[in-house]
Design an enzyme around this catalytic site. Structure first.
Site, PDB file in Angstrom:
ATOM      1  CG  ASP A  87       1.706   5.910   7.213  1.00 57.26           C
ATOM      2  OD1 ASP A  87       2.086   5.542   6.086  1.00 57.26           O
ATOM      3  OD2 ASP A  87       1.112   5.140   8.005  1.00 57.26           O
ATOM      4  CG  ASP A  98       1.578   2.107   3.573  1.00 52.71           C
ATOM      5  OD1 ASP A  98       1.951   3.136   4.147  1.00 52.71           O
ATOM      6  OD2 ASP A  98       0.741   1.315   4.050  1.00 52.71           O
ATOM      7  CG  HIS A 160      -0.887  -3.396   5.133  1.00 54.49           C
ATOM      8  ND1 HIS A 160      -0.857  -2.846   3.876  1.00 54.49           N
ATOM      9  CD2 HIS A 160      -0.419  -2.431   5.966  1.00 54.49           C
ATOM     10  CE1 HIS A 160      -0.402  -1.597   3.957  1.00 54.49           C
ATOM     11  NE2 HIS A 160      -0.120  -1.320   5.208  1.00 54.49           N
ATOM     12  CG  HIS A 168      -4.785  -2.487   4.860  1.00 49.10           C
ATOM     13  ND1 HIS A 168      -4.227  -2.732   6.092  1.00 49.10           N
ATOM     14  CD2 HIS A 168      -4.505  -1.192   4.585  1.00 49.10           C
ATOM     15  CE1 HIS A 168      -3.645  -1.628   6.547  1.00 49.10           C
ATOM     16  NE2 HIS A 168      -3.815  -0.675   5.653  1.00 49.10           N
ATOM     17  CD  GLU A 193       1.579   0.054   8.747  1.00 47.34           C
ATOM     18  OE1 GLU A 193       1.580   1.228   9.141  1.00 47.34           O
ATOM     19  OE2 GLU A 193       0.750  -0.370   7.932  1.00 47.34           O
ATOM     20  CD  GLU A 276       3.709   1.497   6.270  1.00 50.99           C
ATOM     21  OE1 GLU A 276       3.346   2.640   6.601  1.00 50.99           O
ATOM     22  OE2 GLU A 276       2.937   0.634   5.831  1.00 50.99           O
TER      23      GLU A 276
END
Ligand code: CO
Length: 293
Positions: A87, A98, A160, A168, A193, A276
């Site tokens: 990640d 992300d 998010h 976030h 994710e 993700e």
């Protein structure tokens, strides 16, 4: 509510860099590879592309769902059959991407159903994304895809929204329906994710995962600390990024300014797979930003 226009090309470039870092991490996660070396290679790749890591390379393994990055003295190596979540995040002047994927170390094919469930869920969740859609529809698609494989989504981990320098940013994208009243807005950047598990579908806090974040600007009174804040701002960082004894001491003094992250463990000791992408809520559909060109 109209959103501030963002510099889309910068967000797209951050997405490509994060995707390259993710793919590098997946390739390097082989039997015998040291977890710390893989994390550092991922972060060096991001810096070499002219970006900065938006958070430490997370290499959570097996029942660790998220938020583990190696410490400076982590000598652990990957073993065949380990299920590793790579990640990674990259940012260009605060434009963050992300992205994550899961690799089964050594290609042992023991956990293929888990990996496929995470992939299916990400694909089906992204397929729902368009301006005006209820977040709940995205969540429903994610949960259905995972349950269709006889597995559970992890209910207390969510995607998010992302804003400049904010990983976030306030809107959650749950992995189960019934948890959000929000709708998606054109121009918004979100990370989706899904986490799939053969456990109970919840997490518990484990030990410190070597990741921290400044809650606020500590001000100029402690110059070493101010220097660290200048580097990391309010983004998550690895304790091993504080390389000098002075910096390490400053972080020990600064506990009240820091939020620290525990490793998230699957509460039923289930194995966990994650996938993700960072996507732009584009006109009519999603544009996946975290793609390799
Ligand atoms: Co994320």
């Amino acid at each position: 509510m109209p959103r501030e226009p963002i510099d889309l090309d910068r967000w797209r470039a951050a997405g490509r860099i994060a995707a390259g870092a993710r793919e590098l991490g997946l390739r390097l996660t082989v039997p015998g590879a040291r977890r710390r070396d893989v994390a550092e290679a991922i972060e060096e790749y991001v810096r070499g592309q002219g970006a900065q890591p938006a958070f430490p390379a997370n290499l959570s393994r097996n029942v660790e769902a998220a938020h583990y990055t190696p410490s400076i003295d982590d000598e652990a190596v990957f073993a065949p059959g380990d299920l590793v979540k790579v990640d990674v995040g990259a940012h260009l002047d605060g434009a963050i991407a992300d992205t994550a994927d899961t690799v089964e170390v050594g290609g042992t094919h023991r956990h293929e159903n888990l990996v496929r469930a995470a992939h299916d869920a990400l694909r089906d969740g992204i397929a729902q994304v368009r301006p005006g859609v209820r977040v709940d529809e995205v969540s429903r698609a994610i949960a259905q895809a995972i349950r269709a494989r006889g597995l559970r989504p992890i209910e207390d981990l969510t995607g998010h929204s992302i804003e400049r320098y904010l990983l976030h940013a306030g809107k959650s994208i749950p992995n189960v329906p019934g948890a959000s009243d929000a709708t998606l807005i054109e121009g918004e950047v979100i990370a989706i994710e899904p986490f799939a598990t053969n456990g109970v579908g919840h997490i518990a806090n484990g030990p410190f995962g070597n990741i921290a974040r400044f809650r606020a600007d500590p001000g100029p009174s402690d110059p070493v600390l101010a220097g660290l804040f200048g580097r990391f701002r309010t983004l998550p960082f690895a304790m091993r990024w504080a390389t000098t004894p002075e910096e390490q001491a400053a972080l020990r003094r600064a506990r009240r300014w820091l939020q620290t992250y525990p490793v998230f463990l699957e509460r039923g000791h289930g194995l966990v797979a994650q996938a993700e992408h960072t996507v732009l809520v584009g006109p009519g559909r999603a544009e996946i930003l975290s793609v390799v060109p």
